[in-house]
Design an enzyme around this catalytic site. Sequence first.
Site, PDB file in Angstrom:
ATOM      1  N   HIS A  58       0.801  -1.367  -0.060  1.00  0.00           N
ATOM      2  CA  HIS A  58       0.197  -0.105  -0.078  1.00  0.00           C
ATOM      3  C   HIS A  58       1.007   1.252   0.089  1.00  0.00           C
ATOM      4  O   HIS A  58       1.419   1.676   1.105  1.00  0.00           O
ATOM      5  CB  HIS A  58      -0.990   0.019   1.277  1.00  0.00           C
ATOM      6  CG  HIS A  58      -1.784   1.029   1.250  1.00  0.00           C
ATOM      7  ND1 HIS A  58      -3.337   0.809   0.750  1.00  0.00           N
ATOM      8  CD2 HIS A  58      -1.996   2.368   1.279  1.00  0.00           C
ATOM      9  CE1 HIS A  58      -3.866   1.968   0.773  1.00  0.00           C
ATOM     10  NE2 HIS A  58      -3.195   3.047   1.181  1.00  0.00           N
ATOM     11  N   TYR A  76      -7.825  17.098  -1.195  1.00  0.00           N
ATOM     12  CA  TYR A  76      -6.630  17.819  -0.414  1.00  0.00           C
ATOM     13  C   TYR A  76      -5.781  18.316  -1.250  1.00  0.00           C
ATOM     14  O   TYR A  76      -5.561  17.703  -2.769  1.00  0.00           O
ATOM     15  CB  TYR A  76      -6.319  16.832   0.762  1.00  0.00           C
ATOM     16  CG  TYR A  76      -5.764  15.689   0.187  1.00  0.00           C
ATOM     17  CD1 TYR A  76      -4.603  15.384  -0.453  1.00  0.00           C
ATOM     18  CD2 TYR A  76      -6.541  14.462   0.366  1.00  0.00           C
ATOM     19  CE1 TYR A  76      -4.080  14.155  -0.810  1.00  0.00           C
ATOM     20  CE2 TYR A  76      -6.183  13.267   0.084  1.00  0.00           C
ATOM     21  CZ  TYR A  76      -4.887  12.971  -0.656  1.00  0.00           C
ATOM     22  OH  TYR A  76      -4.460  11.824  -1.025  1.00  0.00           O
ATOM     23  N   ARG A 151     -10.178   0.627  -5.904  1.00  0.00           N
ATOM     24  CA  ARG A 151     -10.261   0.992  -4.451  1.00  0.00           C
ATOM     25  C   ARG A 151     -11.777   1.828  -4.127  1.00  0.00           C
ATOM     26  O   ARG A 151     -11.951   2.645  -5.030  1.00  0.00           O
ATOM     27  CB  ARG A 151      -9.109   1.848  -3.970  1.00  0.00           C
ATOM     28  CG  ARG A 151      -8.998   2.219  -2.499  1.00  0.00           C
ATOM     29  CD  ARG A 151      -8.116   3.346  -2.176  1.00  0.00           C
ATOM     30  NE  ARG A 151      -7.691   3.251  -0.823  1.00  0.00           N
ATOM     31  CZ  ARG A 151      -7.127   4.352  -0.133  1.00  0.00           C
ATOM     32  NH1 ARG A 151      -7.055   5.419  -0.830  1.00  0.00           N
ATOM     33  NH2 ARG A 151      -6.832   4.300   0.978  1.00  0.00           N
ATOM     34  N   ARG A 157     -14.390  12.484   4.370  1.00  0.00           N
ATOM     35  CA  ARG A 157     -13.378  13.605   3.998  1.00  0.00           C
ATOM     36  C   ARG A 157     -12.911  13.189   2.357  1.00  0.00           C
ATOM     37  O   ARG A 157     -12.380  14.184   1.835  1.00  0.00           O
ATOM     38  CB  ARG A 157     -12.158  13.482   4.731  1.00  0.00           C
ATOM     39  CG  ARG A 157     -11.434  12.268   4.914  1.00  0.00           C
ATOM     40  CD  ARG A 157     -10.260  12.723   5.914  1.00  0.00           C
ATOM     41  NE  ARG A 157      -9.404  11.591   6.132  1.00  0.00           N
ATOM     42  CZ  ARG A 157      -8.745  10.758   5.407  1.00  0.00           C
ATOM     43  NH1 ARG A 157      -8.457  11.195   4.126  1.00  0.00           N
ATOM     44  NH2 ARG A 157      -8.046   9.660   6.014  1.00  0.00           N
ATOM     45  N   HIS A 208      -5.761  -0.227   5.994  1.00  0.00           N
ATOM     46  CA  HIS A 208      -5.110   0.131   7.413  1.00  0.00           C
ATOM     47  C   HIS A 208      -6.023  -0.234   8.641  1.00  0.00           C
ATOM     48  O   HIS A 208      -6.395   0.469   9.772  1.00  0.00           O
ATOM     49  CB  HIS A 208      -5.612   2.034   7.454  1.00  0.00           C
ATOM     50  CG  HIS A 208      -4.898   2.546   6.181  1.00  0.00           C
ATOM     51  ND1 HIS A 208      -3.764   2.369   5.704  1.00  0.00           N
ATOM     52  CD2 HIS A 208      -5.418   3.749   5.432  1.00  0.00           C
ATOM     53  CE1 HIS A 208      -3.340   3.078   4.807  1.00  0.00           C
ATOM     54  NE2 HIS A 208      -4.380   3.670   4.480  1.00  0.00           N
ATOM     55  N   ASP A 276       2.081   3.112   3.255  1.00  0.00           N
ATOM     56  CA  ASP A 276       1.319   4.148   3.007  1.00  0.00           C
ATOM     57  C   ASP A 276       1.936   5.399   2.673  1.00  0.00           C
ATOM     58  O   ASP A 276       1.535   6.460   2.776  1.00  0.00           O
ATOM     59  CB  ASP A 276       0.431   4.126   4.155  1.00  0.00           C
ATOM     60  CG  ASP A 276      -0.810   5.329   3.910  1.00  0.00           C
ATOM     61  OD1 ASP A 276      -1.224   5.224   2.697  1.00  0.00           O
ATOM     62  OD2 ASP A 276      -1.209   5.997   4.691  1.00  0.00           O
TER      63      ASP A 276
END
Length: 320
Positions: A58, A76, A151, A157, A208, A276
């Site tokens: 990941h 973002y 995904r 968010r 996660h 990550d």
Amino acid sequence: MNRRECLHLLTGLTGAVVANNARAQGAEPKVQIPTIAPPDPNPKAPSFKLPPKSCDSHTHIFGPASRYPFSEKRPYNTADAPLETFCSVHEKIGVERCVIVNATVHGTDNRVVTDAIAQSEGAYKGIANVNDEMTEKELAALDKSGICGCRFAFLKRLGGVGDMNKFQRIVHRVAELGWHIDVYFEPGTVAEFAPILTALPTPYVIDHMGTVQAGKGLDDPGFTALLDLQKKDEKCWVKITGLERASAVGKPFHDAVPFAKALIDNSPDRVIWGTDWPHPNVKFMPNDGEIVDLIPLYAPDSKVQQKLLVDNPARLFKFS
């Protein structure tokens, strides 16, 4: 009412008037897009040596935006985290294989992933962002380019749950390609999605560690629901990633280690590991060498390490 309360009230009323005027003129007020922190630029060489063909299952690449523009609907803003930097981090920490998960900043433009795969000589695979408007030809092209899954981020968010009918249509379409799906949930919501997940026609990977919150303890119903799902459904895989996200206290993230260990012990043949990198939207920015050094704390047995880092990802992502 004192002066401070009066000013506070006037400020709120002024903001409401501006917003209403903007709507009356046919324009919504602009929403400020947050800017996330960049990764640690100096990853340390870990003390723990990863076994040959270890896979970072990941990880992301951002940009460069001049070549791979960010989506206008991105949730973002971020600095570039390009392929060259990505490769140097993996070289430093000892990773030989990886799976690049296309981030929401790139929308459904998956070129940043497929171009990296094309240059990797078989060492990279990818997870795409797709939608129900994509044609069979487009999906087949992604499959040929080294994409092996897609995904869905069910986070407010990052856009929220969305249309579950479209989700089901996409899942059934990509299942015909032999893909699995990645799912990313709000903390504590795994139980809500469990009936949907167990009915899926293809394997799924929970990102996660199910966004566990270490501060709630191992007996937290959200975490026990994840353990139960992982144990009962052979389609369920879990990523041992995001200890920095799970931690309640920050570095060295040791409070999240028992959760990683519990998931590995619960189903050692269906867990995979990842960094990550470049760690978007984290409260505590980790160092990737330090992330590697957590591995022997939650997977002390060398045979389990081999499964977590090499054998399991090779099987799931079909590395040759």
